[in-house]
Design a protein around this motif. Structure first.
Motif, PDB file in Angstrom:
ATOM      1  N   ARG A  57      21.947  42.051 -14.247  1.00  0.00           N
ATOM      2  CA  ARG A  57      21.934  42.411 -12.838  1.00  0.00           C
ATOM      3  C   ARG A  57      20.544  42.838 -12.377  1.00  0.00           C
ATOM      4  O   ARG A  57      20.285  42.961 -11.179  1.00  0.00           O
ATOM      5  N   SER A  58      19.627  43.052 -13.298  1.00  0.00           N
ATOM      6  CA  SER A  58      18.332  43.661 -12.981  1.00  0.00           C
ATOM      7  C   SER A  58      17.531  42.903 -11.927  1.00  0.00           C
ATOM      8  O   SER A  58      16.716  43.501 -11.221  1.00  0.00           O
ATOM      9  N   PHE A  59      17.750  41.584 -11.765  1.00  0.00           N
ATOM     10  CA  PHE A  59      16.981  40.838 -10.772  1.00  0.00           C
ATOM     11  C   PHE A  59      17.333  41.252  -9.336  1.00  0.00           C
ATOM     12  O   PHE A  59      16.576  40.976  -8.405  1.00  0.00           O
ATOM     13  N   LEU A  65      10.834  46.256  -8.968  1.00  0.00           N
ATOM     14  CA  LEU A  65       9.549  45.635  -8.639  1.00  0.00           C
ATOM     15  C   LEU A  65       9.299  44.354  -9.417  1.00  0.00           C
ATOM     16  O   LEU A  65       8.749  43.387  -8.888  1.00  0.00           O
ATOM     17  N   TYR A  66       9.693  44.309 -10.687  1.00  0.00           N
ATOM     18  CA  TYR A  66       9.401  43.151 -11.528  1.00  0.00           C
ATOM     19  C   TYR A  66       9.995  41.860 -10.965  1.00  0.00           C
ATOM     20  O   TYR A  66       9.446  40.775 -11.171  1.00  0.00           O
ATOM     21  N   TYR A  67      11.135  41.980 -10.289  1.00  0.00           N
ATOM     22  CA  TYR A  67      11.848  40.788  -9.818  1.00  0.00           C
ATOM     23  C   TYR A  67      11.706  40.586  -8.311  1.00  0.00           C
ATOM     24  O   TYR A  67      12.444  39.792  -7.723  1.00  0.00           O
ATOM     25  N   ALA A 115      10.934  53.980  -8.746  1.00  0.00           N
ATOM     26  CA  ALA A 115      10.248  54.547  -7.587  1.00  0.00           C
ATOM     27  C   ALA A 115      10.330  53.615  -6.388  1.00  0.00           C
ATOM     28  O   ALA A 115      10.464  54.064  -5.243  1.00  0.00           O
ATOM     29  N   SER A 116      10.271  52.296  -6.622  1.00  0.00           N
ATOM     30  CA  SER A 116      10.286  51.341  -5.517  1.00  0.00           C
ATOM     31  C   SER A 116      11.564  51.440  -4.705  1.00  0.00           C
ATOM     32  O   SER A 116      11.559  51.237  -3.480  1.00  0.00           O
TER      33      SER A 116
END
Length: 539
Positions: free
Chosen positions: A217-219, A223-225, A483-484
């Motif tokens: 689910r991380s996408f 920030l990375y995705y 944080a994002s």
């Protein structure tokens, strides 16, 4: 508009006719016995369970006569066999099928060949046809042309698919890896190979092509995705997301701990997407299955040029979205910001001290020092150094003693709360000039000045409510509190925050206070929603 009434796993009755998918599952089990878990983990190889494969195959529209299907990491063909089985069982007209299967693990290719050959025979017996190709090269290296903006003639030489079905590999890759370089326009920070497979395979779809995948689910946030997520929001309409509530049981036989979702999207440049479906189940047996339909604006959360994909799974959660979306401000809009603790212990080992020495060192706080609504320092029994030397090399990673809100960076989905906010009041550390915050802590601060004590307590109360925690869980599927996401979290006005903080400090019995009920005296919140959120006890 398509009718999705047949998607529910309860609609599909499994029986003896599931010969193709069973055959593929048997091949994957044989391979699993021959290959260690550590070896499969190294290459990110996780085979799709039977019920999950069948569920994913149900999303495709099989009304086409010619149907081309891509699996970018085919394994033993579990997903492909589920689609073929569905055609055998359900198609009411002849289908000419073409499969492109990519798999570069040579130890499974013989099994994949057996499965696709069985699919071809079974489809042929029903009057259908199947042509398939197995490509034993690296999927990303083999298809980089789909990402290149070239001439129309070059695009015409590429084959675009009607559908993608995918359970991509899952592991982090070096930022300097050639795969990361090829997808550099979609990468932020530390890339994971699964997101590369998602992006490239979606590029290989025709307009109106269908995309079905099971991924972490991380996408959906983080920030990375960001770039990959923004591409999907702009270039597809997401029609369905299925969420597995348990992180422990999506891939039971492989003992994988990861929160996963099934995504169904259609590639299109349409601006207005239709209403969206979200379903959920406890695990891959699809027990406790439920689904809701929501508006697309409730799915996509947009703030300050950022897009996040939210996954509410109930009517109360939709009410939470409606309530918090109406709050007009964010931390950054209020002149505040959340940052990550700058002390990374292994990078400054020589400066860490087990005992504090006044005038020579500063307090060093870890997650363990946050105890409920208070900071305990020094903490007896903590096996970590609780002081850091103040010298020219550490000045850049130390903070001036001010009023802050501290938030643990890491929690688990199974914990009662995802957000744990604690006040750091400068008066409590007034004998120190500096303070160290270890990297597993986040902190909210005012870059141009200092928050008042009322502002600190007001934020702590709001962030520790069940209301905000539920909103954050809808937004965030990671174990990290990023944080994002907190920086873009909607908030009420600073005046209301101050009033909440000031009133909270006057309450003697804070431990028994139900925070959601408390803030509803200052913010308009549906009392029924407050009751639903807090019925399990105080927050």
């Amino acid at each position: 508009m398509r009718n999705y009434s047949d998607i529910s796993p309860n609609h599909h009755k499994m029986g003896n006719e599931e010969t193709l998918i069973d055959y593929a599952i048997e091949r994957s089990q044989l391979h699993a016995k021959e290959t260690s878990i550590s070896k499969r983990k190294e290459i990110g190889q996780i085979f799709t369970p039977k019920r999950t494969a069948i569920y994913m195959a149900r999303f495709f529209d099989l009304s086409k006569v010619n149907f081309s299907l891509l699996d970018p990491g085919a394994g033993t063909g579990n997903l492909l066999s589920a689609v073929c089985q569905r055609i055998v069982n359900e198609a009411d007209h002849t289908i000419n099928m073409r499969i492109g299967a990519f798999e570069n693990d040579f130890s499974v290719i013989s099994y994949l060949e057996q499965v696709l050959s069985a699919c071809k025979d079974a489809l042929g017996e029903q009057g259908h046809s199947l042509q398939y190709s197995i490509v034993d090269d690296d999927f990303i290296l083999s298809n980089r042309e789909y990402l290149e903006e070239g001439s129309l003639s070059k695009q015409n030489n590429l084959h675009y698919y009607d559908a993608v079905i995918s359970n991509p590999p899952y592991y982090k890759i070096n930022k300097g890896a050639i795969q990361a370089t090829i997808l550099k326009d979609f990468v932020s920070g530390q890339p994971n190979i699964y997101s590369h497979f998602m992006t490239l395979s979606a590029h290989m779809l025709k307009n109106r092509g269908e995309f079905v995948s099971i991924t972490p689910r991380s996408f959906c946030s983080g920030l990375y995705y960001k770039k990959i997520r923004n591409w999907f929001v702009r270039n597809t309409c997401i029609h369905w997301i299925h969420n597995f509530e348990s992180r422990k049981n999506t891939f039971i036989e492989d003992n994988i701990l990861q929160e996963n979702v099934i995504l169904y999207a259609v590639k299109t440049d349409d601006v207005n997407c239709p209403p969206f479906h979200i379903s959920s189940s406890f695990d891959n047996t699809f027990s406790r299955y439920k689904e809701i339909e929501i508006s697309y604006q409730d799915l996509i959360y947009r703030r300050d040029f950022e897009s996040f994909i939210r996954i509410p799974t109930s009517e109360p959660e939709l009410k939470v979205i409606e309530t918090i979306d109406a709050w007009p401000h964010t931390l950054e809009g209020l002149g505040l910001r959340m940052s990550t603790g700058p002390v990374v212990d292994f990078r400054t080992k020589e400066n860490l001290r087990n005992k504090y020495s006044r005038g020579e060192s500063a307090p060093l706080l870890w997650m363990q020092n946050l105890r409920g609504k208070a900071i305990i320092w020094p903490l007896e029994g903590l096996s970590k150094p609780q002081a850091i030397e103040v010298n020219p090399s550490t000045k850049s990673i130390l903070l001036p003693v001010k009023n802050y809100v501290l938030i643990k960076r890491f929690t688990s989905k199974e914990q009662n709360r995802r957000i744990f906010a604690t006040p750091l009041i400068s008066a409590h550390f007034n004998t120190h000039e500096y303070i160290g915050l270890e990297n597993h802590l986040n902190y909210i601060h005012k870059p141009q000045g200092e928050m008042t004590v009322d502002e600190v307590y007001g934020l702590v109360v709001i962030l520790n409510t069940k209301l905000v925690d539920t909103f954050f869980r809808i937004l965030n599927g990671n174990t990290q509190v990023n944080a994002s996401e907190i920086n873009l979290l909607p908030l009420p006005s600073i005046d209301i925050i101050r009033k909440i903080g000031k009133s909270y400090q006057k309450i003697e019995d804070q431990e028994s206070l139900v925070l959601d009920e408390f803030i509803s005296d200052f913010i308009s919140i549906d009392p029924i929603l407050v009751s639903q959120l807090t019925k399990s006890g105080a927050t």
